[in-house]
Every structure is written in C-alpha cells, then in structure tokens.
Design a protein around this motif. Structure first.
Motif, PDB file in Angstrom:
ATOM      1  N   LYS A   1      74.820  37.701  26.715  1.00  0.00           N
ATOM      2  CA  LYS A   1      73.542  38.441  26.656  1.00  0.00           C
ATOM      3  C   LYS A   1      72.392  37.567  27.128  1.00  0.00           C
ATOM      4  O   LYS A   1      71.570  37.981  27.952  1.00  0.00           O
TER       5      LYS A   1
ATOM      6  N   ASP B   1      66.009  45.205  21.841  1.00  0.00           N
ATOM      7  CA  ASP B   1      66.646  45.658  23.082  1.00  0.00           C
ATOM      8  C   ASP B   1      66.553  47.180  23.223  1.00  0.00           C
ATOM      9  O   ASP B   1      66.357  47.695  24.319  1.00  0.00           O
TER      10      ASP B   1
ATOM     11  N   HIS C   1      73.926  44.962  25.559  1.00  0.00           N
ATOM     12  CA  HIS C   1      73.074  44.219  24.612  1.00  0.00           C
ATOM     13  C   HIS C   1      72.831  45.036  23.354  1.00  0.00           C
ATOM     14  O   HIS C   1      72.923  44.555  22.236  1.00  0.00           O
TER      15      HIS C   1
ATOM     16  N   GLU D   1      69.849  38.061  30.313  1.00  0.00           N
ATOM     17  CA  GLU D   1      68.384  38.139  30.240  1.00  0.00           C
ATOM     18  C   GLU D   1      67.755  37.235  31.293  1.00  0.00           C
ATOM     19  O   GLU D   1      66.791  37.607  31.963  1.00  0.00           O
TER      20      GLU D   1
ATOM     21  N   MET E   1      65.384  42.051  29.363  1.00  0.00           N
ATOM     22  CA  MET E   1      65.315  43.019  28.301  1.00  0.00           C
ATOM     23  C   MET E   1      63.988  43.673  28.309  1.00  0.00           C
ATOM     24  O   MET E   1      63.839  44.871  28.238  1.00  0.00           O
ATOM     25  N   TYR E   2      62.922  43.000  28.480  1.00  0.00           N
ATOM     26  CA  TYR E   2      61.786  43.399  27.718  1.00  0.00           C
ATOM     27  C   TYR E   2      60.521  43.521  28.518  1.00  0.00           C
ATOM     28  O   TYR E   2      59.812  42.559  28.643  1.00  0.00           O
TER      29      TYR E   2
ATOM     30  N   GLU F   1      71.845  46.345  29.855  1.00  0.00           N
ATOM     31  CA  GLU F   1      71.237  46.444  28.529  1.00  0.00           C
ATOM     32  C   GLU F   1      72.101  47.242  27.557  1.00  0.00           C
ATOM     33  O   GLU F   1      72.035  47.036  26.353  1.00  0.00           O
TER      34      GLU F   1
HETATM   35 FE   LIG Z   1      68.544  42.834  26.781  1.00  0.00          FE
END
Ligand SMILES: [Fe+2]
Ligand SMILES: [Fe+2]
Lengths: 327, 134
Positions: free
Chosen positions: A87, A145, A177, A91, A1-2, A174
């Motif tokens: 989800k 997200d 998500h 990730e 995700m991130y 994503e």
């Molecule tokens: Fe994500």
C-alpha cells in the motif's frame, strides 16, 4: 490516496484576462463532455488551479505514506506487513503518476518537489496528525482511504485528460487499500476488549481530521463555482463529505464503534448528515503549518531527500564518481 | 529525542525518527534534470498480446526509463514486456484535424453484424416446405 477537497490558494494572485473567443470555445468543449489535453488552449486560471490541485494531491500521496510507513516494521503479522508495504509503495507510485500529470501543465517535477521540501506547498491536513497505535493504521487504511476514494472517483470524471487517466489507475489500486484497511479495522472491532478500546480511541482521534478532509463548508470556498463550471472540481466539499458519511458511518456503527460527536446524525428530511462544530479554526491552523506533525513530516521528507541525494546525483552525472555514504 | 544538529525536541511516534541521532536536514533544492526527457510506456500483459499505452515516465536514458516504467506500471498487473519510446518520436495527427476521421455515420456495411442472413434462409426454407406440401 489523498486529494483532500481543500485546495489552498493565494488570494493576492493577479489573473491575466483570457481571449474571450478561445474561452467560449474551451467552455463549449467542456460542456460537450470532451477532455482537455496538454496541447489544447486553456484559460490561465484553469492551468494554474489544476497545477495547484494536482501538485497538492501528489504531495499528499507522498506525505500520506509517512504515518503508515512508520508502522511497517511493527505491523502485526506477515500478511499485514506485506499488505502495508504494498500500500505504501502504491501511494508513492500515485505521487509519481500525479507529478507526471502536473508536469504536462508546465511545472517541472523538481520545482514541485522543491516547493514541498521548502514548506511552500500544501498537502492534505490528515497527514499532519500522528499514528499512535496500530489501530490508527486501520483507521487510516479504512476511513481516510475511503474518503480519498470519494474525492478521487469524483475528480476522475473531470475535464483534464492526463489527470483523469492518472486517477483511473489510482482508483483501481485504492480498492485494495480500502479493503485491507477495512480488514484490519474489522479484525480489531471484532477482537478482544483491549483491541476494541484501542480502535475506539483511534476513531475518536481521527474523527475530526476526517470531517476536515473534504475541506471547509461550501459557503467558505471562494473559487468553487468557476472550478466546477470547468470541471476541475466535480463535487462540492459538502456533497463529497455527505457522500462519505452516508457510505461509511453505518459500516462503523454496525461494529458498535462510535463517533465522538453527539450531534452526528442524518436528517431524515433532507438526507444530509449533520455534525457538531468541527472547529474549522483548527483546520486552518494545521494547513498553515501548525499541526501536531507538520514539522516532523517535513523533516522526514527532507531526510529522505538527503539520503537519496547521492543516487540522484549519480543519475544526473553518470561520468562523475560518487561515494556512497554509510548512514 | 533531541536532535543533535538542530536542537529540536521531537516527540515522534516514529521509531525510525527515534533511532536517528541527527534527523534534521537542511533544505537542498533538487537539481533541474535538464537532459531528462519523457518516454511513453507500453505494457504487454502476456506474450502474444498487444503492447498497450499506459502512461509516461521522465528519465535520463532508455535504460532508466525502463526501470521507472517497471516500478510505475508493472507493479500490479501481470507483465511480460515493456516498451519505452521517447515521446518526441511519436508523430501525432493533431486534434485540429479531428474531423478528417468522421465519415458517414452508418458504417454497418463494414461490420459483420451488418449482414443478417438467417431470416432470409428461414423464409426460403419455409417457402420450400409449402411448395412440397402442395
Ligand atoms: Fe490509498
Ligand atoms: Fe493513493
């Protein structure tokens, strides 16, 4: 995700000089919009910053699975439980893709994982905050997200081929998500009084970490200019933050959920969002290890490593016999 | 919860953490997997379609490379078969020779769309019509 916009760097690092001819050729290639591949020559600093960026992104995916993972057993209903499992699994898969991309630059996966476990590496601050209620999971799935997507879509147009390809795959996943997060968010926002109160409380707690997500204001980021020239960074922290606020603040407000910041508004003249002081000192405190959950997240990560150690050993040494621990 | 081993007090929101008596684990560096190699992964959506390159995995042997590839690349989309090939077994032409692929910019003569016939047939028919009018 991130992949948060902020990439932690070590200011004392000495950068050896690059061959000016090769550097000019490299920069011309980037200007033409060509991708750089692992076998190509690249400046020392380009490689170093990319390893740092992709590695921190990978760690953020792994650590990002923890606050939500803790809610799988308590997800309300079968469908939400299935979605959350999928989800969280995605990730962790994102981390695997990103570790592979970083490995092409010459840092081994074991070294990266060890730097995470020893506490040396950084990851996105947002995962050092607790997920107290189910509404936190909705806020993470929707807004964190969403913020990550803004960041990842920008980075996927960068110059390093393996990172771009990993991000394209990640961005595709994503979108689910974001949608399942929005679905959970809307369910609470349109629900009972106490559901709405729970959601509002979560938004209040997550507002500041979300503002922090894209990193400190542009004038505080030191390396930005060169990294943008090399298309390692594709948009400034402030631009990404603005883009995020532009798209998502209205989606929250239309549900009569508010943000705990009376100064948050869009300047009609400049089109830029303004917000109250988000306390950047807190941001630096958390990135340097002193957030509400840093110690716990790292401990959980180490525990996972300890519990999986026997299987890794078995894979490494197929001739050896390994006893499976009970716990 | 107070950790049995470290004595640290955890105020965790995580029920798993609350359940565990001993939670604190020392840092054990991962072993470097020296024998592991990279495998390129090819994914076939449905029987009869092409296997398409989707990425790579790092594994000790082809069997585990297939397991990792399944987790990594066949989680979402339909998949009927996967190939894994040691990356070292792939022969590359190299970007330094990239210019050998550039030829004449106009290659319409080798495209089906480079052959437009309908207008010729129409004008022929038109001419025929005028002929018979006379
Ligand atoms: Fe994500
Ligand atoms: Fe992700």
């Amino acid at each position: 995700m991130y992949g948060g916009g902020y990439v932690f760097s070590d200011p004392e690092h000495q950068i050896p000089p690059d061959d000016p001819e090769k550097l000019a050729e490299f920069e011309a290639r980037i200007d033409r919009g060509e991708k750089i591949e692992p076998q190509d020559w690249m400046p020392y600093e380009y490689r170093r910053q990319l390893i740092r960026l992709i590695e921190q992104h990978a760690h953020s995916e792994i650590m990002g699975a923890l606050p939500e993972g803790a809610w799988i057993t308590r997800a309300p209903g079968f469908k939400r439980k299935l979605a959350l499992i999928a989800k969280v699994q995605d990730e962790v898969g994102h981390a695997q893709l990103l570790y592979s991309a970083a490995e092409t630059l010459g840092k081994s996966r074991a070294d990266m994982v060890n730097d995470l476990l020893s506490g040396k590496s950084k990851y996105s601050n947002v995962f050092n905050y607790p997920a107290k209620t189910w509404a936190d999971v909705a806020v993470i799935g929707f807004l964190i997200d969403a913020a990550a997507i803004v960041n990842q879509v920008a980075n996927s147009k960068g110059s390093y081929g393996p990172y771009c390809r990993a991000l394209e795959r990640i961005c595709y996943e994503e979108s689910f998500h974001l949608k399942q997060g929005y679905d959970a968010f809307v369910a609470l926002a349109t629900g009972t009084k106490s559901q709405r109160a729970m959601l509002q409380d979560a938004v209040n707690r997550w507002y500041r970490p979300i503002i922090h997500f894209f990193g400190p204001p542009d004038q505080e980021s030191k390396h930005s200019k060169q990294l943008m020239r090399w298309k390692v960074k594709m948009a400034s922290n402030d631009d990404m933050r603005n883009q995020f606020l532009d798209s998502y603040v209205p989606k929250v407000l239309e549900l009569d959920i508010t943000f705990p910041d009376p100064e948050l508004r869009k300047d009609p003249q400049t089109g830029r969002w303004q917000f109250g002081d988000p306390d950047w000192a807190e941001f630096y405190r958390v990135i340097n290890g002193d957030g509400p959950c840093n110690a716990e997240r790292l401990a959980v990560r180490r525990l996972a490593e300890a519990q999986g150690r026997w299987i890794r050993q078995a894979i490494m040494n197929p001739q050896q016999s390994v006893t499976i621990p009970f716990a | 919860m107070i950790d049995d081993k470290s004595g640290i007090q955890w105020n965790s929101e995580d029920p798993r953490v609350q359940r565990l008596g001993t939670f604190f684990a020392d840092f054990h560096p991962l072993q470097q997997p020296e024998e592991w190699v990279t495998y390129e992964v090819f994914h076939q959506r449905r029987r009869g379609e092409q296997h398409v390159h989707v990425g790579s995995v790092h594994a000790p042997d082809p069997e585990l490379a297939l397991v990792f590839a399944k987790e990594q690349f066949a989680r979402r989309q339909h998949c009927s078969s996967l190939w894994v090939v040691p990356s070292s077994q792939i022969h590359i032409s190299g970007y330094e020779n990239e210019d050998m692929f550039s030829t004449t910019p106009d290659k319409t003569y080798r495209e089906a769309s480079g052959y437009r016939l309908r207008h010729k047939i129409s004008s022929y028919k038109q001419a025929q019509l005028h002929e018979s009018d006379r």
